[in-house]
Design an enzyme around this catalytic site. Structure first.
Site, PDB file in Angstrom:
ATOM      1  N   GLY A 236       6.645   0.562  -8.418  1.00 13.98           N
ATOM      2  CA  GLY A 236       7.440   0.397  -7.095  1.00 13.98           C
ATOM      3  C   GLY A 236       7.434  -1.123  -6.752  1.00 13.98           C
ATOM      4  O   GLY A 236       7.477  -1.767  -7.911  1.00 13.98           O
ATOM      5  N   ALA A 237       7.868  -1.827  -5.703  1.00 16.34           N
ATOM      6  CA  ALA A 237       8.042  -2.947  -5.239  1.00 16.34           C
ATOM      7  C   ALA A 237       6.755  -3.622  -6.022  1.00 16.34           C
ATOM      8  O   ALA A 237       7.105  -4.851  -6.233  1.00 16.34           O
ATOM      9  CB  ALA A 237       8.127  -2.947  -3.686  1.00 16.34           C
TER      10      ALA A 237
ATOM     11  N   ASP B 128      -1.895   2.687   9.720  1.00 18.18           N
ATOM     12  CA  ASP B 128      -2.144   1.465   8.657  1.00 18.18           C
ATOM     13  C   ASP B 128      -3.106   0.436   9.130  1.00 18.18           C
ATOM     14  O   ASP B 128      -4.026   0.448   8.140  1.00 18.18           O
ATOM     15  CB  ASP B 128      -0.571   0.945   8.453  1.00 18.18           C
ATOM     16  CG  ASP B 128      -0.802  -0.246   7.565  1.00 18.18           C
ATOM     17  OD1 ASP B 128      -0.780   0.066   6.464  1.00 18.18           O
ATOM     18  OD2 ASP B 128      -0.974  -1.699   8.025  1.00 18.18           O
TER      19      ASP B 128
ATOM     20  N   LYS C  76      -7.129  -0.122   7.364  1.00 15.81           N
ATOM     21  CA  LYS C  76      -7.546  -1.594   7.036  1.00 15.81           C
ATOM     22  C   LYS C  76      -8.779  -1.828   7.814  1.00 15.81           C
ATOM     23  O   LYS C  76      -9.708  -2.571   7.279  1.00 15.81           O
ATOM     24  CB  LYS C  76      -6.466  -2.554   7.288  1.00 15.81           C
ATOM     25  CG  LYS C  76      -5.047  -2.420   6.156  1.00 15.81           C
ATOM     26  CD  LYS C  76      -4.034  -3.266   6.443  1.00 15.81           C
ATOM     27  CE  LYS C  76      -2.818  -2.801   5.698  1.00 15.81           C
ATOM     28  NZ  LYS C  76      -1.750  -3.670   6.145  1.00 15.81           N
TER      29      LYS C  76
END
Length: 441
Positions: free
Chosen positions: A15-16, A202, A206
């Site tokens: 992917g990216a 998200d 983290k």
């Protein structure tokens, strides 16, 4: 040319980030060999489909759908496919084959981190994950290594670039949430379904990773208190600005003292929520989609880590740093560096947190209301620091309401929460507009 030992590197995902990692491994092969002390051969790139369109000029012969065979023949495995499965299966397979693992998979580490680290410990492998918590910002190694001899007291982090972009534009431009979110989606900062970002999922993943490292305690994702930013509107931003604050979605990881039900008297709190940050605080100046992590340690004092929290090439930088570290370990030999989670501090609910608050109320515009509100706050052990009437709404006396913005002294979250419930039920309060914590002072 130096005759370096060859290490085979498997890449899972293109992917990216994955495509950038592959391109940099090929482009800077000689430089990376000099830094690592070994030649890093990109053995292959495992993908789901060989025919999927890709914005990359990577050699087609590198691509394969046979991840298992690629993993089994590699010394270092880079997992960049994301999600839980098959990423978990692939990582455990890599560890079982004796490979070191590099991953940026925050969701996997937040939910299955202990299982993965225990598997690595059993065979003497290492798991590297610098890119999993704050993109290009180097925060994992400082917490795991540089501050291992110190006592971290507190972490406050802006660890989601999408929400910071949204809140920053709402603050600086006076824009509405929905308008900025639409722009963020057009620019690629936010997904078509932005739930993971704007609802704090998200950032919570983290936070669990950072807290586990900082406090040497396994922090399960379900123990992280989570709130998003969807309730933040222009009026809240205006009130914050007027009071000298900026609203940021913070991941807060904190060591709490004086906990009677803990053997050591200590516990930890891990939470994610929108909070008011004084404009004099370093985190207040984090703009756009950038991230920052503010660490307070007993000996080292306050430390600030700032930079890009996302982006293909930026995240690839952190991934390649881990690859070089893994290669150096292979050359040096010996067992991998395990994770220290032996402190086993209890993770307590958010109700035990003590902080300051800003409460915004819409109240009946008549004499005696402030006295009633003050009495309810006092009964709930919440002390008023400041109070301001900002607006009057309604044309007739019967329908008129006023907006009160109340700043409190430090109070326990469970006391504040119970008090807000009583305020909401009071005849003089039309509605509770918002309750925001104040962090950073």
């Amino acid at each position: 040319m130096t005759d370096y030992r060859l290490l085979r590197v498997a890449l899972l995902g293109a992917g990216a980030v994955g495509s950038q990692v592959a391109a940099l491994l090929l482009k800077h092969a000689d430089e990376l060999a000099d830094r690592a002390g070994a030649r890093l051969q990109l053995a292959g790139i495992a993908v789901r489909s060989l025919d999927a369109p890709r914005d990359t000029e990577l050699p087609r012969e590198l691509f394969t759908t046979d991840a298992a065979s690629l993993i089994a023949s590699s010394d270092i495995v880079i997992e960049l496919i994301g999600g839980i499965e098959p990423a978990r299966e692939h990582i455990l397979s890599a560890i079982g084959s004796g490979a070191d693992v590099v991953t940026a998979n925050k969701a996997l580490l937040a939910t299955h981190g202990p299982e993965i680290f225990e598997a690595a410990d059993r065979v003497g492998a290492s798991v590297y994950y610098e890119a999993a918590a704050a993109g290009a910002i180097p925060i994992i190694r400082p917490l795991r290594d540089s501050l291992a001899g110190d006592r971290v007291r507190r972490i406050m982090g802006i660890v989601n670039g999408t929400t910071n972009y949204i809140l920053d534009r709402m603050d600086t431009e006076g824009a509405e949430f929905s308008d900025v979110l639409a722009d963020a989606q057009r620019l690629g900062y936010a997904e078509a379904d932005p739930t993971a970002d704007v609802e704090g999922y998200d950032a919570a993943q983290k936070a669990a990773i950072l807290a586990s490292l900082a406090f040497h305690t396994a922090v399960p994702l379900e123990a992280v208190h989570r709130e998003g930013i969807t309730a933040i509107d222009k009026s809240i931003m205006d009130a914050a600005r007027h009071a000298g604050y900026v609203v940021k979605l913070l991941a807060v990881c904190e060591r709490l003292d004086g906990q009677d039900d803990s053997p050591t008297g200590e516990a930890i709190s891990v939470r994610v929520y929108p909070a008011l940050v004084p404009r004099s605080h370093p985190l207040a100046s984090v703009h756009g989609a950038n991230n920052a992590v503010f660490v307070e340690a007993e000996a080292a004092g306050p430390l600030m880590f700032y930079g890009a929290g996302a982006g293909g090439v930026q995240t690839a930088s952190a991934v390649l740093g881990d690859v070089v570290s893994a290669a150096r370990r292979h050359i040096a030999g010996g067992v991998g560096v395990g994770e220290s989670t032996r402190a086993n501090l209890p993770v307590v609910e958010v109700g035990r947190v003590v902080t300051r608050y800003q409460i915004t109320l819409e109240v009946v515009d008549q004499p005696g209301v402030l006295s009633t509100v003050a009495g309810l706050l006092s009964d709930g052990h919440v002390s008023i620091a400041t109070v301001e009437q900002t607006t009057t709404i309604g044309e007739s006396d019967a329908a008129a309401t006023a907006r009160l913005v109340i700043g409190t002294h430090k109070a326990k979250e469970q006391d504040l929460s119970a008090t807000v419930e009583r305020l909401a039920a009071s005849e003089v309060v039309a509605r509770v507009v918002s309750v925001l914590r104040v962090e950073g002072n």
